[in-house]
Design an enzyme around this catalytic site. Structure first.
Site, PDB file in Angstrom:
ATOM      1  CG  ASP A   1     -35.871 -45.275 -17.455  1.00 62.14           C
ATOM      2  OD1 ASP A   1     -34.976 -45.474 -18.262  1.00 62.14           O
ATOM      3  OD2 ASP A   1     -35.635 -44.456 -16.560  1.00 62.14           O
TER       4      ASP A   1
ATOM      5  CG  ASP B   1     -32.631 -44.061 -21.444  1.00 65.98           C
ATOM      6  OD1 ASP B   1     -33.369 -43.248 -21.502  1.00 65.98           O
ATOM      7  OD2 ASP B   1     -31.840 -44.177 -20.548  1.00 65.98           O
ATOM      8  CD  GLU B   2     -38.425 -41.419 -19.153  1.00 70.26           C
ATOM      9  OE1 GLU B   2     -38.823 -41.231 -18.429  1.00 70.26           O
ATOM     10  OE2 GLU B   2     -37.577 -40.676 -19.879  1.00 70.26           O
TER      11      GLU B   2
END
Length: 404
Positions: A9, A103-104
């Site tokens: 993350d 973003d993960e």
């Protein structure tokens, strides 16, 4: 064989991206989002959180809580670009991975011990991302997705955490119950009213009791509290898409009809994105003429699921594409390059009022059907399914909407 699942993350991604663009912002309180008082906080640095600032908050309130913070209007095209950079690094080093959001990421590293240590590989992957993108990133590594995701949260900021097989319950036990994914504020308040604050208490409860209190989600929460999760990795594919097409009963050049159909399809597909917690980064428009000649045009865009953004781009592509001035047999729209994600990334341009409008309209659609609310510009058009709704055949609610 025990699995090894990594969850990565990017830390305060939008904030980190702005700091990459301007190093003077390092270690300073920073808020990213709509810059007007009616705007919404999309992301905030750790320095602002001790003042009570959090994402989703009104920008006006955030400024009052942390008046010395630097406020920046987000640029989703930059964040999309940086996200692609990280995606390409992971893709080049991991056989199969899941891009859960902008973003993960998740990846299955099971079996890699045959070639090199999994922990060493994970550490080197993180260091490569940091070195090549200059973005901080954290990860958790365990035998399943849920424990790894929680571990990532505990590792932040900019760190890594390994949970060995068999240690899942002891790792989770002292943590607050709201660290478990799917326990939101409402559920957490219900647990607090029952005297349940720590995950350890959930571990000790009979699963039947949790089902009585929380319904069908009770068993899932109990399993997660005990570190049990068999959710598979969903491999990331760039071509993942949703689309809609309309073949007209009679070939047409009626621009009002074409406009209404295009806008109706674009709006409906945008709702489908939001309902599935998806964002798109590629918009395509297709035209098939009466002579069956077919042409299409696409454009890359910053990740979004917003009607007004997508409709505008669809109309723009159609104008660029429709050059033959012949009768049209079919038109189609496709959104591709999908990733998991919420409406948050669109907040840089939108007000709190706009966000509230989208949420309200989607709640109506979720309850009464996807065609229960339509734009005035599409009402009376010939797009599929538009004209009646689930209200016992009554016409849909029509929004007077000035499209720009």
């Amino acid at each position: 064989m025990n699995k090894s699942i990594i969850h990565l993350d990017l830390d305060t991604f939008f904030v980190s991206a702005e700091r990459r663009l301007d190093s003077r912002l390092q270690d300073k309180p920073l808020i990213v989002g709509g810059i007007g008082d009616r705007g919404v906080v999309s992301a905030c640095s750790y320095e602002t959180r001790k003042f009570g600032v959090h994402s989703g908050m009104s920008m006006k309130v955030a400024r009052q809580l942390c008046p010395h913070a630097t406020v920046i209007k987000g640029d989703s095209s930059v964040y999309t670009k940086f996200s692609h950079e990280v995606t390409e690094i992971i893709k080049s080093r991991v056989p199969a991975f899941e891009k859960a959001s902008i973003d993960e990421f998740y990846a299955d590293l099971t079996g890699m011990d045959k070639f090199f240590g999994i922990k060493q590989f994970a550490h080197e992957l993180r260091q490569t991302i940091i070195k090549e993108t200059r973005l901080p990133i954290s990860f958790g590594l365990s035998q399943n997705k849920i424990v790894s995701k929680i571990a990532t949260g505990e590792a932040k900021p900019n760190n890594e955490l390994y949970i060995n097989n068999g240690e899942e319950k002891s790792f989770l036990a002292p943590l607050s119950a709201n660290k478990i994914p799917m326990i939101g504020n409402k559920t957490f308040q219900k647990l607090l009213s029952l005297g349940i604050r720590k995950i350890e208490t959930l571990q000790q409860m009979p699963v039947e009791m949790l089902e009585t209190v929380l319904g069908k989600n009770g068993r899932i929460i109990w399993k997660r509290a005990n570190g049990i999760d068999d959710t598979p990795i969903i491999p990331f594919h760039e071509r993942k898409s949703i689309s809609a097409e309309r073949t007209f009963n009679r070939d047409t050049t009626n621009m009002q009809q074409l406009q209404a159909t295009l806008v109706g399809m674009a709006e409906n597909l945008a709702y489908q994105l939001r309902r599935g917690d998806k964002l798109t980064s590629v918009v395509s428009v297709k035209i098939r003429y009466s002579d069956f000649h077919t042409c299409s045009k696409q454009a890359k865009i910053p990740y979004t699921s917003a009607d007004h953004v997508l409709i505008s781009r669809v109309e723009e592509l159609f104008k660029q594409l429709y050059t033959r001035r012949l009768l049209i047999r079919l038109i189609g729209i496709k959104y591709s390059g999908l990733v998991g994600g919420h409406y948050q990334i669109n907040l840089f341009d939108d007000s709190e009022k706009m966000l509230g409008l989208y949420n309200s309209l989607d709640r109506i659609r979720n309850r009464f059907g996807e065609h229960s609310v339509v734009r005035a510009s599409t009402y009376g058009g010939t797009s599929v399914g538009r004209g009646t709704n689930p209200f016992n055949g009554e016409p849909p609610v029509v929004l007077a909407h000035r499209h720009q």
